[in-house]
Design a protein around this motif. Structure first.
Motif, PDB file in Angstrom:
ATOM      1  N   PRO A   1       0.785  -1.212   0.000  1.00 56.85           N
ATOM      2  CA  PRO A   1       0.000   0.000   0.000  1.00 56.85           C
ATOM      3  C   PRO A   1       0.827   1.277   0.000  1.00 56.85           C
ATOM      4  N   GLY A   2       2.057   1.225  -0.376  1.00 54.40           N
ATOM      5  CA  GLY A   2       2.931   2.389  -0.360  1.00 54.40           C
ATOM      6  C   GLY A   2       3.802   2.336   0.876  1.00 54.40           C
ATOM      7  N   HIS A   3       5.048   2.561   0.708  1.00 59.32           N
ATOM      8  CA  HIS A   3       6.003   2.493   1.801  1.00 59.32           C
ATOM      9  C   HIS A   3       6.923   3.698   1.742  1.00 59.32           C
ATOM     10  N   VAL A   4       7.720   3.847   2.762  1.00 57.08           N
ATOM     11  CA  VAL A   4       8.733   4.882   2.799  1.00 57.08           C
ATOM     12  C   VAL A   4      10.071   4.208   2.567  1.00 57.08           C
ATOM     13  N   ALA A   5      10.880   4.790   1.709  1.00 58.63           N
ATOM     14  CA  ALA A   5      12.222   4.267   1.474  1.00 58.63           C
ATOM     15  C   ALA A   5      13.213   5.412   1.649  1.00 58.63           C
ATOM     16  N   THR A   6      14.313   5.120   2.285  1.00 59.53           N
ATOM     17  CA  THR A   6      15.349   6.117   2.517  1.00 59.53           C
ATOM     18  C   THR A   6      16.644   5.622   1.905  1.00 59.53           C
ATOM     19  N   LEU A   7      17.316   6.475   1.175  1.00 61.35           N
ATOM     20  CA  LEU A   7      18.618   6.144   0.607  1.00 61.35           C
ATOM     21  C   LEU A   7      19.627   7.123   1.186  1.00 61.35           C
ATOM     22  N   ILE A   8      20.626   6.604   1.872  1.00 62.74           N
ATOM     23  CA  ILE A   8      21.676   7.441   2.447  1.00 62.74           C
ATOM     24  C   ILE A   8      22.826   7.482   1.448  1.00 62.74           C
ATOM     25  N   VAL A   9      23.189   8.690   1.046  1.00 62.69           N
ATOM     26  CA  VAL A   9      24.261   8.873   0.074  1.00 62.69           C
ATOM     27  C   VAL A   9      25.337   9.749   0.717  1.00 62.69           C
ATOM     28  N   PRO A  10      26.493   9.159   1.046  1.00 58.19           N
ATOM     29  CA  PRO A  10      27.577   9.963   1.623  1.00 58.19           C
ATOM     30  C   PRO A  10      28.005  11.080   0.672  1.00 58.19           C
ATOM     31  N   SER A  11      28.446  12.175   1.238  1.00 66.21           N
ATOM     32  CA  SER A  11      28.774  13.350   0.411  1.00 66.21           C
ATOM     33  C   SER A  11      29.861  13.065  -0.612  1.00 66.21           C
ATOM     34  N   ASP A  12      30.858  12.218  -0.301  1.00 64.36           N
ATOM     35  CA  ASP A  12      31.903  11.941  -1.295  1.00 64.36           C
ATOM     36  C   ASP A  12      31.337  11.194  -2.505  1.00 64.36           C
ATOM     37  N   CYS A  13      30.251  10.429  -2.310  1.00 65.00           N
ATOM     38  CA  CYS A  13      29.596   9.760  -3.440  1.00 65.00           C
ATOM     39  C   CYS A  13      28.781  10.750  -4.260  1.00 65.00           C
ATOM     40  N   GLN A  14      28.250  11.787  -3.611  1.00 62.78           N
ATOM     41  CA  GLN A  14      27.424  12.765  -4.302  1.00 62.78           C
ATOM     42  C   GLN A  14      28.231  13.631  -5.261  1.00 62.78           C
ATOM     43  N   TRP A  15      29.452  13.973  -4.912  1.00 61.85           N
ATOM     44  CA  TRP A  15      30.208  14.892  -5.778  1.00 61.85           C
ATOM     45  C   TRP A  15      31.132  14.178  -6.751  1.00 61.85           C
ATOM     46  N   SER A  16      31.164  12.872  -6.694  1.00 64.25           N
ATOM     47  CA  SER A  16      31.969  12.102  -7.647  1.00 64.25           C
ATOM     48  C   SER A  16      31.110  11.721  -8.848  1.00 64.25           C
ATOM     49  N   PRO A  17      31.735  11.511 -10.014  1.00 61.06           N
ATOM     50  CA  PRO A  17      30.947  11.135 -11.206  1.00 61.06           C
ATOM     51  C   PRO A  17      30.218   9.802 -10.997  1.00 61.06           C
ATOM     52  N   ALA A  18      28.988   9.761 -11.459  1.00 62.34           N
ATOM     53  CA  ALA A  18      28.179   8.540 -11.363  1.00 62.34           C
ATOM     54  C   ALA A  18      28.429   7.660 -12.573  1.00 62.34           C
TER      55      ALA A  18
ATOM     56  N   ALA B   1       5.620  -4.898  -8.208  1.00 64.00           N
ATOM     57  CA  ALA B   1       4.632  -5.988  -8.213  1.00 64.00           C
ATOM     58  C   ALA B   1       3.248  -5.469  -8.585  1.00 64.00           C
ATOM     59  N   ALA B   2       2.526  -6.289  -9.313  1.00 63.26           N
ATOM     60  CA  ALA B   2       1.154  -5.941  -9.695  1.00 63.26           C
ATOM     61  C   ALA B   2       0.250  -5.959  -8.468  1.00 63.26           C
ATOM     62  N   LEU B   3      -0.816  -5.194  -8.533  1.00 65.66           N
ATOM     63  CA  LEU B   3      -1.798  -5.185  -7.450  1.00 65.66           C
ATOM     64  C   LEU B   3      -2.507  -6.538  -7.382  1.00 65.66           C
ATOM     65  N   PRO B   4      -2.895  -6.973  -6.204  1.00 63.61           N
ATOM     66  CA  PRO B   4      -3.577  -8.269  -6.079  1.00 63.61           C
ATOM     67  C   PRO B   4      -4.916  -8.271  -6.824  1.00 63.61           C
ATOM     68  N   ALA B   5      -5.171  -9.362  -7.524  1.00 67.64           N
ATOM     69  CA  ALA B   5      -6.436  -9.527  -8.238  1.00 67.64           C
ATOM     70  C   ALA B   5      -7.543  -9.875  -7.242  1.00 67.64           C
ATOM     71  N   VAL B   6      -8.753  -9.535  -7.616  1.00 68.16           N
ATOM     72  CA  VAL B   6      -9.928  -9.797  -6.788  1.00 68.16           C
ATOM     73  C   VAL B   6     -10.508 -11.146  -7.192  1.00 68.16           C
TER      74      VAL B   6
ATOM     75  N   THR C   1     -18.005  -5.663  -0.806  1.00 62.43           N
ATOM     76  CA  THR C   1     -16.690  -5.132  -1.155  1.00 62.43           C
ATOM     77  C   THR C   1     -16.215  -5.849  -2.404  1.00 62.43           C
ATOM     78  N   LEU C   2     -16.168  -5.115  -3.499  1.00 62.10           N
ATOM     79  CA  LEU C   2     -15.643  -5.658  -4.742  1.00 62.10           C
ATOM     80  C   LEU C   2     -14.123  -5.702  -4.665  1.00 62.10           C
ATOM     81  N   ALA C   3     -13.514  -4.596  -4.237  1.00 58.74           N
ATOM     82  CA  ALA C   3     -12.056  -4.511  -4.167  1.00 58.74           C
ATOM     83  C   ALA C   3     -11.659  -3.570  -3.044  1.00 58.74           C
ATOM     84  N   ALA C   4     -10.635  -3.948  -2.306  1.00 58.50           N
ATOM     85  CA  ALA C   4     -10.070  -3.099  -1.259  1.00 58.50           C
ATOM     86  C   ALA C   4      -9.201  -2.024  -1.921  1.00 58.50           C
ATOM     87  N   PRO C   5      -8.821  -0.980  -1.182  1.00 53.70           N
ATOM     88  CA  PRO C   5      -8.035   0.105  -1.782  1.00 53.70           C
ATOM     89  C   PRO C   5      -6.723  -0.330  -2.431  1.00 53.70           C
TER      90      PRO C   5
END
Length: 188
Positions: A23-40, A50-55, A170-174
């Motif tokens: 149903p939606g989550h929070v994700a955090t990515l920690i990027v050290p500053s030396d990785c931020q200023w170096s070329p990617a 993943a697809a939503l569950p079928a009813v 209930t046909l389908a949950a959120p």
């Protein structure tokens, strides 16, 4: 956490995919500053979400029976992905065949509009008006929406906005594939 500049793109793609699972989550990515200023290393391909569950067939059958039995006295109450193009077109087919009313949550996250999409009545904000709006129906089918409730506890007003004695299904949950469920219901 990204350990190197080369890992930032794939780490970002993984964080976005993790946040996108229902149903939606929070994700955090920690990027050290030396990785931020170096070329990617360049962009990363996004991992699949993943697809939503079928009813199940039972929910479709119960909802179809309720709408058949109540016709124009039924309301199809929609939310979530039911309010996207696929769901709305299927809901329009259901309403055209049965005469049921199409209604959505008071504050849906997103409603697609225009073109050949049907107009959807919004549930009024204030409880007395919401009770009146749903009180015009004998049956309510929930498609991608939870049971509507009042936003505060009002004296002498029920917290659930579906009046007592109304048939519900209930046909389908959120977080189900409500659009696919509406298509199955329209076919039924």
């Amino acid at each position: 956490e990204s350990a190197s500049p080369a890992a930032i793109a794939s780490g970002t793609a993984d964080a976005i995919a993790a946040a996108g699972h229902a149903p939606g989550h929070v994700a955090t990515l920690i990027v050290p500053s030396d990785c931020q200023w170096s070329p990617a290393a360049g962009p990363a391909a996004p991992p699949p979400i993943a697809a939503l569950p079928a009813v199940g067939d039972n929910a479709v059958r119960k909802s179809a029976d309720l709408i058949r039995n109540h016709g124009a006295r039924a309301v199809l109450f929609m939310g979530a992905n039911a309010l996207r193009d696929r769901g709305l077109l299927a809901a329009a087919r259901i309403a055209a065949k049965s005469g049921c009313r199409l209604m959505c949550e008071t504050f849906p996250a997103r409603v697609e509009r225009g073109g050949n999409l049907p107009l959807i009545e919004k549930l009024p904000y204030f409880p007395e008006q919401a009770l009146e709006a749903l009180g015009k129906s004998d049956a309510v089918v929930l498609a991608g929406a939870p049971i509507p409730v009042a936003f505060f506890g009002y004296p002498n007003v029920p917290s659930t906005m579906i009046p007592e004695g109304r048939a519900t299904a209930t046909l389908a949950a959120p977080y189900d594939d409500a659009a696919g469920a509406l298509e199955a219901l329209a076919d039924a």
